[in-house]
Write a protein that holds these residues in place. Structure first.
Motif, short mmCIF file in Angstrom:
data_model
loop_
_atom_site.label_atom_id
_atom_site.label_comp_id
_atom_site.label_asym_id
_atom_site.label_seq_id
_atom_site.Cartn_x
_atom_site.Cartn_y
_atom_site.Cartn_z
N PRO A 21 27.36 -16.33 20.14
CA PRO A 21 28.44 -17.10 20.12
C PRO A 21 29.83 -17.41 20.68
CG PRO A 21 28.42 -14.35 19.71
CD PRO A 21 26.69 -15.21 19.88
N VAL A 22 28.98 -16.81 21.95
CA VAL A 22 29.09 -17.07 23.31
C VAL A 22 28.74 -18.73 23.45
CG1 VAL A 22 29.63 -16.49 25.55
CG2 VAL A 22 29.65 -14.77 24.12
N CYS A 23 27.97 -19.25 24.00
CA CYS A 23 27.20 -20.20 24.92
C CYS A 23 27.11 -21.44 23.32
CB CYS A 23 25.87 -20.29 25.51
SG CYS A 23 24.56 -19.69 24.95
N MET A 24 26.89 -21.03 22.19
CA MET A 24 26.61 -21.37 21.04
C MET A 24 25.25 -22.36 20.91
SD MET A 24 29.55 -21.07 20.00
CE MET A 24 28.67 -22.80 18.30
N ASP A 25 24.16 -21.88 22.36
CA ASP A 25 22.73 -22.43 21.98
C ASP A 25 22.04 -21.45 21.33
OD1 ASP A 25 23.36 -24.42 23.53
OD2 ASP A 25 22.88 -23.37 25.22
N VAL A 26 20.96 -21.53 21.16
CA VAL A 26 20.39 -21.22 19.89
C VAL A 26 19.32 -19.98 20.92
CG1 VAL A 26 18.23 -20.81 18.84
CG2 VAL A 26 18.72 -22.86 18.47
N MET A 27 20.30 -18.53 20.17
CA MET A 27 19.72 -16.96 21.16
C MET A 27 18.24 -16.96 21.05
SD MET A 27 22.10 -15.17 20.73
CE MET A 27 22.82 -13.95 20.29
N SER A 28 17.66 -16.28 22.18
CA SER A 28 16.09 -16.43 22.73
C SER A 28 16.49 -15.01 23.93
CB SER A 28 16.55 -17.44 24.19
OG SER A 28 17.29 -17.46 25.25
N ALA A 29 15.16 -14.37 23.40
CA ALA A 29 14.95 -13.26 24.39
C ALA A 29 15.61 -13.10 25.89
CB ALA A 29 14.48 -12.38 24.43
N PRO A 30 16.03 -11.93 26.35
CA PRO A 30 16.53 -10.66 25.43
C PRO A 30 18.08 -10.65 24.87
CG PRO A 30 16.79 -10.24 27.34
CD PRO A 30 16.22 -11.87 27.87
N ILE A 31 18.18 -10.28 23.89
CA ILE A 31 19.72 -10.15 23.20
C ILE A 31 20.00 -9.08 23.08
CG2 ILE A 31 19.91 -10.73 20.84
CD1 ILE A 31 18.20 -12.35 20.38
N PHE A 32 21.04 -8.28 23.33
CA PHE A 32 21.57 -7.36 23.90
C PHE A 32 22.84 -7.64 22.79
CE2 PHE A 32 19.87 -7.85 28.31
CZ PHE A 32 19.54 -7.01 28.18
N GLN A 33 22.93 -6.34 22.00
CA GLN A 33 24.64 -5.70 21.36
C GLN A 33 25.67 -5.52 21.84
OE1 GLN A 33 21.89 -4.47 17.86
NE2 GLN A 33 21.02 -4.04 18.91
N CYS A 34 26.61 -5.06 21.25
CA CYS A 34 27.96 -5.05 22.20
C CYS A 34 28.17 -3.19 20.84
CB CYS A 34 29.54 -5.15 21.86
SG CYS A 34 29.77 -5.59 19.62
N GLN A 35 29.03 -2.30 21.34
CA GLN A 35 28.94 -0.98 20.30
C GLN A 35 29.47 -1.56 18.83
OE1 GLN A 35 32.25 0.89 22.45
NE2 GLN A 35 30.87 1.91 24.08
N LEU A 68 15.97 -8.67 15.58
CA LEU A 68 16.96 -10.57 16.07
C LEU A 68 15.18 -10.95 17.02
CD1 LEU A 68 18.34 -12.28 14.92
CD2 LEU A 68 20.03 -11.81 16.75
N GLU A 69 15.03 -10.26 17.95
CA GLU A 69 14.23 -10.68 19.00
C GLU A 69 13.06 -11.19 18.58
OE1 GLU A 69 13.93 -8.73 23.06
OE2 GLU A 69 15.43 -8.89 22.77
N GLU A 70 12.04 -10.42 18.01
CA GLU A 70 10.70 -10.25 16.76
C GLU A 70 10.81 -11.63 16.05
OE1 GLU A 70 7.13 -8.11 14.11
OE2 GLU A 70 9.60 -7.24 14.91
N LEU A 71 12.46 -11.62 15.16
CA LEU A 71 12.15 -12.74 14.56
C LEU A 71 12.45 -14.30 15.25
CD1 LEU A 71 12.64 -13.96 11.50
CD2 LEU A 71 15.01 -13.41 11.93
N ILE A 72 12.73 -14.85 16.28
CA ILE A 72 13.04 -15.68 16.80
C ILE A 72 11.52 -16.53 17.70
CG2 ILE A 72 14.41 -16.36 19.12
CD1 ILE A 72 16.80 -14.98 17.86
N SER A 73 11.00 -14.87 17.90
CA SER A 73 9.86 -15.54 18.06
C SER A 73 8.55 -15.89 17.05
CB SER A 73 9.57 -13.78 19.12
OG SER A 73 8.68 -12.87 17.90
N LYS A 74 8.60 -15.53 16.31
CA LYS A 74 7.90 -16.45 15.14
C LYS A 74 8.21 -17.52 14.95
CE LYS A 74 6.29 -12.08 13.46
NZ LYS A 74 6.04 -10.74 12.97
#
Length: 322
Positions: A21-35, A68-74
């Motif tokens: 949601p910040v850079c608008m690029d496709v997510m890539s690992a590592p992916i961090f979460q907010c509270q 989400l990281e595992e899903l993207i890795s595949k």
């Protein structure tokens, strides 16, 4: 959003890869979460000052979104160079390797990489024109002619490089004189994929300036330009000649050799047990001197010997060291 296929046993046939949601690029690992559980990609997380989620304004955490990281890795994703013509789609975890050899990537001038004397960068389709304009002495256009090197010495470290077009492909030929190892190395690399490189066999035919009946021929599979040429030298996975032997091929500081490259047909294939081949021919009288040097080279060869007929061709052309 980019789409990819998933094994039917795992769920839906196709899904969409989420965007950061910040850079608008496709997510890539590592992916961090907010509270609150919103996910932000790693590069954006590092530049958030303060580390506040841009969606809900809650603090970011060091909690990873492993699912989400595992899903993207595949996922199978398109090459980032698709806008310039690349049609490859690969598993996201293999994208980094693909980008190293993608023919649509931005490429630095090989002369600049090797010698630091050129800052040009551009696309593969423009490299040949760049060499013709800026490095004409390092552009070998007619493989019917010899490559002639002036002012070469077995007592001085030096490296020579040539760009060689063959049909729609480009190859880089590098000759290195290493006085520390007391060896000369010849390496040929295809600018492109590893698969295409391995489909080609190159040959280096060196004829003595002192006796034109004395010839050495190296044959080997090509590497691609993603390989570090210095690592190829270190592993001796290329044509090699002892400098004591090379001295018998040089006269008045001049060395000549021919180059050819062919598709990897049955009669040009090298054996799996070794990498590279060498043949020395000498139709003159046998005895001490050059012939003894040739015998030494066989012991130094990094692979099995394959015999080829000595080829004659017209001599010409002129190349100087960089």
């Amino acid at each position: 959003m980019a789409k990819f296929k998933v094994n039917k046993k795992m769920g839906p046939v196709a899904v969409e890869l989420p965007e950061c949601p910040v850079c608008m690029d496709v997510m890539s690992a590592p992916i961090f979460q907010c509270q609150s559980g919103h996910s932000i990609c790693n590069s954006c997380t590092r530049i958030l000052l303060p580390p506040i989620c841009p969606i809900c304004r809650q603090a970011m955490t060091q909690m990873r979104n492993w699912q989400l990281e595992e899903l993207i890795s595949k996922a199978t994703v398109p090459c980032p160079n698709r806008s310039t013509g690349c049609v490859y789609t690969v598993v996201s975890t293999e994208m980094e390797d693909h980008l190293k050899e993608c023919i649509f990537r931005e490429m630095a001038c090989p002369i600049g990489i090797a010698f630091g004397r050129c800052s040009w960068s551009g696309k593969l389709k423009d490299i040949l024109d760049h060499f013709k304009e800026r490095h004409s002495n390092h552009c070998y256009l007619n493989t019917d002619n010899d490559i002639n090197i002036n002012n070469i010495s077995v007592s001085v470290d030096e490296r020579y490089m040539y760009l060689i077009p063959q049909g729609k492909f480009l190859f880089i030929l590098t000759l290195k004189v290493d006085t520390c190892q007391k060896l000369a190395y010849w390496v040929v690399q295809h600018i492109g994929s590893k698969k295409t490189a391995q489909q080609h066999i190159y040959g280096i035919q060196i004829t003595s300036k002192q006796d034109d009946k004395r010839t050495v021929i190296f044959t080997d599979k090509c590497f691609n330009d993603a390989f570090d040429v210095n690592e190829i030298f270190r592993q001796a996975r290329c044509g090699i000649m002892p400098l004591t032997m090379l001295s018998h091929f040089i006269k008045d500081g001049k060395l000549s050799f021919k180059f050819y490259v062919k598709r990897n047909q049955q009669n040009f294939k090298t054996k799996e047990k070794g990498h590279g081949s060498v043949k020395e021919t000498n139709k003159g009288p046998r005895g001490p001197g050059p012939q003894s040097a040739g015998n030494q080279s066989r012991g130094k060869s990094p692979g099995p010997m394959h015999l080829h007929q000595r080829q004659k061709g017209p001599k010409g052309g002129n190349s100087n060291k960089q």
